[in-house]
Design an enzyme around this catalytic site. Structure first.
Site, PDB file in Angstrom:
ATOM      1  CD  GLU A 148      -2.030   1.380   3.003  1.00 50.26           C
ATOM      2  OE1 GLU A 148      -1.747   0.479   3.806  1.00 50.26           O
ATOM      3  OE2 GLU A 148      -2.675   2.392   3.302  1.00 50.26           O
ATOM      4  CG  ASP A 198       0.384   2.011   6.609  1.00 55.51           C
ATOM      5  OD1 ASP A 198       1.495   1.481   6.455  1.00 55.51           O
ATOM      6  OD2 ASP A 198       0.088   3.147   6.206  1.00 55.51           O
ATOM      7  CG  ASP A 202      -3.634   2.925   9.145  1.00 53.68           C
ATOM      8  OD1 ASP A 202      -3.964   2.064   8.300  1.00 53.68           O
ATOM      9  OD2 ASP A 202      -3.125   4.014   8.847  1.00 53.68           O
ATOM     10  CG  ASP A 227      -7.166   4.865   5.868  1.00 56.92           C
ATOM     11  OD1 ASP A 227      -8.400   4.741   6.099  1.00 56.92           O
ATOM     12  OD2 ASP A 227      -6.580   5.959   5.779  1.00 56.92           O
TER      13      ASP A 227
END
Ligand code: 0RA
Length: 658
Positions: free
Chosen positions: A449, A522, A524, A526
């Protein structure tokens, strides 16, 4: 003539234990029993798959299967499964109760034979049960052998009987403890910590299987309770599964939150000789086909002959009826199996005497005669249903014709992808930093990503066998789109080109360019969202990549803990707390990684990409139903189930969400 229970037990004792004659001396038989139990304890994997979570849960399913067999035989209609405070599990049914009579030939009670002799549970006794539900038919004695202790209670013949076992060996005799007007069997067991390194049952996993069994066994009530207290001291859950609609209820459940194009589902049932076939189907307004198939109550994730028979019958019956009713004109071509896939939700359940399970995970039904049997039963049943309710034919045909047109468009889109690649010389997208090795078995692709993390990965990688594909831009939610639209999405097209193996009907396993594919995002919200979108893409359109074990999730560390010159990486909060608690200096510097971008190329290699050090998570679809549910809920239209799911799993999600 049916056997009496005595005869049956004698057969069991003789065949199961390999006891030569009814006069064999007791000592020799006891030694054989001990050897049998010892074999199970020495090689648990041979009997229950493994010693991890899967094997641990298999113990529960094995006991439940015995109760389900009683239900299939028509003697039980209620099963109570409980996880107790101490982590042990009990299963209670209201069947006949395991026979308790002293059995001269074996020198012990029939119940003790069932509990201690491999394969003596009655499963191989076709006189007693037409069909068995047991996965490997290993029997409850395997559970006994792998339990630290097991408590057996039997209600039968006006009395209650009890016996206790330790590691499969009787700790007490079977004795009558009092009167009882009930009938049934209760088994409570504690998995042995000498066998299982972790003994922690997952309520969700058990509930999933119990719900499935309740759907597949119409009318049986299965109650589940989890008496373990959670962190706040609340009792976690209690649930009752009972579906008077059987497979039709199952299909309605699968279609919840989606718009059905006719109601209720079509239900089909029939038998040819000893094989029984049941199916239910309904079309919804999505583009995805979902066929859940079972053989002897085992979820055949890899499909098999029953699924082939079902598809053929569906296509034939619908075409025949469409011609007959003139909804399909003479000069129009037949609808193909592909045309009829879109929006189909079906459950197929067959029961047969000697199932052959094949495939990577032994979840593909191999019996060749089953194809014709299912085809014949489903063809007859579906034709009859369409004649009885002619109004459901037209919406099915309308949908199939639209699907055909869309497939045409998708073919053109795919051709376009191919042609574009042809211009590039190789079938490769420009953003891909490929590896030099050309042997797919050695090659890895990191789908990363973001451009900056992609840059670090490119610098940090071993370019001999590791390729990097950085992703930027919006990934289309494939749960809500047809293949033609999916293929018009740049990000998805880039991935498909890099993999080289095609997508959907065009998938060609030998063209896959990397045998390890890592999703790296990541830690997180997202990142989790992107990962789910990518997982959905693979699960729905390239499921073979998952089935064949090619898909992994990279696990970047969450923390870096530095103490003087010593640096450690932690992959969970727990690990970080342990390490910082163990460090005697207060000067330990803890850095929390919020994203991949915070790591330099060297760190990324060291922690996440170096095969020697990295922690990777293989994506497996052990439970197709759970996976389907997960993707449908996370990516589908209905808001309410998504909210419920996220609330129910808030605890697990919390770590991701900072
Ligand atoms: C052997 C023979 C019979 C029943 C069972 C075993 C039996 C086993 C289990 C395990 C859990 N629940 C169970 N219920 C029954 C036949 C009994 C008869 O003929 O009376």
């Amino acid at each position: 003539m049916p056997e009496t229970s005595e005869e049956r037990i004698e057969n069991m004792a003789n065949s199961g234990a390999g006891v030569a004659s009814a006069n064999a001396d007791y000592g020799a038989k006891d030694i054989q029993v001990l050897e049998g139990l010892e074999a199970v304890r020495k090689r648990p994997g041979m009997y229950i798959g493994d010693q991890g979570a899967r094997g641990l849960h298999h113990l529960v399913y094995e006991v439940v299967d015995n109760s389900i067999d009683e239900a299939l035989a028509g003697f039980a209609d209620r099963i109570d499964v409980t996880i107790h405070e101490d982590g042990s599990v009990s299963v209670l049914d209201n069947g006949r109760g395991i026979p308790t009579e002293y059995h001269e030939a074996s020198g012990k009670s029939a119940a003790e034979v069932v509990m201690t002799v491999l394969h003596a549970g009655g499963k191989f006794d076709k006189g007693a049960y037409q069909v068995s539900g047991g996965l490997h038919g290993v029997g409850v004695s395997v559970v006994n052998a792998l339990s630290k202790w097991l408590e057996l209670r039997i209600m039968r013949d006006g009395g209650e009987y009890r016996q206790r076992y330790e590691r499969g060996v009787p700790a007490t005799d079977l004795s009558r403890v009092g009167d009882s007007s009930e009938h049934g069997t209760f088994v409570r067991f504690m998995p042995d910590d000498e066998i299982f390194p972790v003994i922690e049952y997952s309520a969700d996993t058990i509930k999933g299987r119990l719900r499935e069994l309740a759907f597949l066994n119409q009318g049986v009530t299965i109650a589940f309770s989890d008496l373990r207290a959670d962190a706040d001291g609340n009792i976690a859950s209690a649930k009752i599964y009972h579906y008077s609609g059987g497979l039709s209820s199952f299909v309605e459940y699968l279609n919840r939150g989606k718009e059905a194009i006719f109601k209720p589902p079509v239900y089909i049932q029939g038998a040819r000789e000893s094989t029984t076939v049941e199916a239910a189907l309904q079309y919804n307004d999505t583009y995805i086909e979902r066929i859940f198939a079972f053989a002897n109550l085992i979820n055949t994730i890899e499909g098999g002959t029953h699924v082939s028979g079902f598809r053929t019958a569906l296509t034939r019956a619908i075409n025949d009826e469409a011609r007959k009713s003139k909804l399909l004109k003479e000069k129009e071509p037949n609808l193909s199996g592909e045309d009829l896939k879109e929006g189909l939700t079906a459950v197929v359940s067959v029961k047969l005497l000697e199932p052959q399970f094949e495939g990577q995970t032994k979840t593909k039904l191999g019996n060749s005669d089953v194809k014709g049997i299912v085809e014949s039963v489903v063809y007859e049943g579906l034709k009859a249903a369409l004649e009885e309710q002619p109004e459901i034919l037209k919406p099915i045909l309308d949908k199939a014709v639209k699907a055909r047109q869309a497939r045409e468009a998708a073919r053109k889109a795919r051709d376009l992808v191919r042609r574009k690649s042809a211009i590039n010389g190789l079938d490769l997208p420009g953003k891909l930093a490929d590896c030099s090795n050309r042997n797919p078995a050695d090659c890895e692709l990191y789908i990363v990503e973001g451009d900056s993390a992609g840059g670090s990965a490119k610098q940090g990688r071993n370019r001999n066998f590791q390729a990097i594909l950085p992703l930027r831009g919006k990934i289309l939610n494939v749960e809500k789109a047809r293949l033609d639209k999916i293929l018009s999405n740049d990000v998805i097209r880039t991935i498909v080109q890099a993999l080289g193996c095609g997508i959907g009907d065009d998938y060609e396993p030998n063209k896959l360019r990397y045998h390890k594919i890592f999703l790296m995002a990541d830690a997180d919200v997202d990142g989790a969202h992107i990962r789910t979108l990518l997982l959905t893409l693979f699960y729905r359109h390239m499921p073979k990549i998952i089935e064949n074990g090619h898909l992994f999730v990279a696990q970047p560390p969450l923390y870096r803990v530095q103490e003087g010159k010593k640096v450690r990486y932690c992959y969970s909060e727990k690990e970080m707390k342990e390490i910082s608690a163990a460090s005697d200096s207060k000067r330990a510097h803890i850095q929390r990684y919020k994203g991949l971008g915070e790591m330099n190329p060297e760190q990324l290699w060291e922690t996440t990409m170096d095969p020697e050090n990295r922690i990777i998570l293989k994506v497996e679809v052990e439970d197709a139903l759970m996976a389907d549910e997960l993707f449908g809920i996370l990516m589908g239209d209905a808001v309410e189930p998504r909210r419920e799911f996220i609330e129910a799993h808030a605890r697990e999600v919390r770590n991701l969400d900072i």
